[in-house]
Design an enzyme around this catalytic site. Structure first.
Site, PDB file in Angstrom:
ATOM      1  CE1 TYR A  56      52.114  53.567  63.056  1.00 55.61           C
ATOM      2  CE2 TYR A  56      52.562  51.558  61.848  1.00 55.61           C
ATOM      3  CZ  TYR A  56      51.697  52.554  62.224  1.00 55.61           C
ATOM      4  OH  TYR A  56      50.410  52.542  61.774  1.00 55.61           O
ATOM      5  CE1 TYR A  92      48.343  54.096  66.309  1.00 53.74           C
ATOM      6  CE2 TYR A  92      48.206  55.903  64.746  1.00 53.74           C
ATOM      7  CZ  TYR A  92      48.430  54.571  65.020  1.00 53.74           C
ATOM      8  OH  TYR A  92      48.749  53.709  64.002  1.00 53.74           O
TER       9      TYR A  92
END
Lengths: 151, 392
Positions: free
Chosen positions: B341, B291
């Site tokens: 994203y 992440y």
């Protein structure tokens, strides 16, 4: 790395800067903390069972789990734990650059705050700082910090 | 304190059998419901399944997207046996997939679709305008100081991490540059033009020390996954990618919550549980999809997941070990920084693609085991991660 020369002359405003920040209303646990700011007292919660100090105020002690807590005054001295200079503000009513920091109080707990009266190129992790107050229109005040002149 | 026994209960019993993406854009022009349905339909097509095969739904969101049950109703699921609508950001992304796997492994559901659908650029920007003030008490101690956005939150953590490790802007520039080079090989990626160190270093400060290219993109997109039993997956269209291990952990909030050192994330606690659940060690990982809302989170997780010794990530990047062809390729799709994203779920999708061996020019040869992670627990105070393994 670090701050850019073009912003080094900014000081992040001072303690008397207009209160342009929105303050959410207190709740049943935080009301006492906010009330203390009317007398310009910075407080943290202290557990009556285990003496643990904590901030922000909560309904129980995060160390022992008990629910008897009081507010106790702190010295207003601390060090910058970490900080950031905001160049892109989250709202149009905020004027960058300004400094947001996490200050570790001498007593242990950490507080989010602004650093004022400090040239940006003087900012550093571990910098000693002292308490100042930014008045709010309703008589409360926000604790902010400035470099410790005695350090 | 609770023990973590039983962590291996999931091992290799379920599989990701399908993956679907919508286009990545800055303005989808459609609702998050439409995005979710498109991605779910694509994932079902990929698996060779019909919507009538689905009996479970799961997603995470922060009040910014169509609900799980709404998507289930519009899909036409008659007997919904499992639904999960998890409130949370990137720290919860991998937990959603883990919960779907648990539902399947326990027999509650046969086939669960997971997705994340966002109009994160055109409609609902994280920490931005157009939303009500958050109600958690700690926001009383944040908003008055002009502190609200993810870059502001993570800039302070970045500062502390750089300070503790002696990391430089160039060290983090190499993360952005390496991921951009991977994105150049990814048709889906939003940012494919190579990034130079000069461009990185001269990009504007957002929240010092975070520069523009330290920050992830804001994207309108959806990604969906189909989770079903391992045996069932073997009869479907794609090479099954097994859910080998899953773990969830706590994390730092701004006010620490008992965690003193912000430069060590919750992943350091979670990683041993995760590896034990999967029955592997970090040395077994062939590819890592970590992440990356901001650059520093990638080397920080390389440390905390035991993939690179603490303090050595700068050299790891400088020597090209995190790039394709290196020792451990990281964020082979370009990550949140350059692909787009989709709040952690596109990292799971990329791990699945790599393990199937269908990543084309950006394929890690022979990849068998992937680590993929959610946000390592900052701000929201929760974290999650998966170990996935190619079947066979």
């Amino acid at each position: 790395m670090g701050t850019e020369a073009s912003t080094a002359e900014h000081t992040g405003g001072n303690a008397e800067s207009p209160p342009e920040y929105r303050v959410p209303p207190p709740d049943e646990v935080t009301a006492g903390w906010w009330d203390a700011t009317r007398e310009r007292r910075l407080v943290v919660q202290r557990c009556l069972d285990c003496a643990h100090l904590q901030h922000y105020p909560r309904a129980l002690c995060t160390a022992c789990g008990k629910t008897s807590l009081e507010f106790t005054d702190v010295s207003g001295r601390g060090r910058i734990d970490t900080y950031s200079v905001t160049h892109r503000a989250p709202r149009p009513d905020l004027t960058p650059p300004y400094v947001v920091a996490r200050v570790r109080l001498a007593e242990g707990p950490v507080l989010l705050t602004n650093i004022v009266d400090c040239p940006l190129d003087r900012l550093a992790c571990d910098l000693p700082v002292v308490l100042a107050w930014r008045p709010l229109p309703d008589g409360r005040a926000l604790p902010v910090f400035r470099p410790d002149p005695d350090a | 304190m609770a023990q973590s026994g039983g962590g291996a209960v999931l091992r290799d019993r379920t599989a990701v059998a399908g993956v679907g993406w919508t286009e990545y854009t800055k303005n989808s022009g459609v609702s998050t419901l439409a995005l979710a349905l498109r991605a779910v339909r694509a994932a079902l097509d990929d698996a060779g399944l019909e919507h009538s095969d689905v009996d479970g739904v799961a997603c995470h969101r922060v009040g910014d997207s169509a609900s799980a049950v709404l998507v289930a109703h519009v899909l036409g699921i008659r007997d919904l046996r499992f639904h999960l609508d998890m409130f949370g950001g990137g720290g919860t992304s991998h937990q959603v997939v883990a919960q779907a796997a648990l539902a399947v492994a326990s027999g509650i559901a046969d086939t669960v679709v997971c997705w994340r659908a966002v109009n994160a650029r055109s409609e609902f920007r994280m920490g931005g305008t157009g939303r009500a003030a958050p109600d958690a008490p700690e926001f009383q101690y944040q908003l008055p100081y002009g502190y609200a956005t993810p870059p502001q939150q993570f800039a302070m953590l970045d500062r502390a991490w750089r300070h503790a490790r002696g990391a430089t802007a160039e060290d983090l520039g190499r993360v952005a540059i390496a991921q951009r080079a991977h994105a150049a090989l990814n048709d889906r990626a939003m940012m494919r033009k190579p990034l130079t160190m000069d461009e990185y270093l001269s990009s504007r400060l957002i929240a010092d020390p975070l520069r523009l290219y330290d920050c992830c993109l804001e994207t309108d997109a959806a990604v969906a996954l189909v989770v079903t039993g391992a045996e069932r997956a073997r009869d479907l269209r794609q090479t099954p990618v097994l859910v080998s291990g899953a773990a969830t952990g706590g994390g730092h909030t701004l006010f620490s919550n008992g965690r003193a050192d912000p430069t060590v994330s919750a992943a350091a606690d979670l990683a041993p549980r995760l590896y034990a659940a999967a029955g592997i060690g970090p040395e077994t990982v062939d590819v890592a999809e970590l992440y990356d809302a901001f650059t520093f989170l990638v080397p920080l997780q390389l440390e905390d997941y035991g993939l690179v010794p603490r303090g050595e990530t700068g050299g790891f990047y400088a020597d090209g070990h995190a790039s394709l062809g290196g020792r451990l390729p990281v964020n082979t799709h370009g990550g949140h920084l350059s692909e787009g994203y989709v709040h952690g779920l596109n990292h799971v999708a990329e791990a699945v693609t790599q393990l199937r061996g269908t990543a084309g020019e950006r394929q890690v040869p022979g990849a068998e085991v992937a680590l993929t992670t959610g946000q390592p627990g900052y701000v929201g105070g929760t974290s999650s991660a998966l170990v996935l393994r190619r079947d066979g």
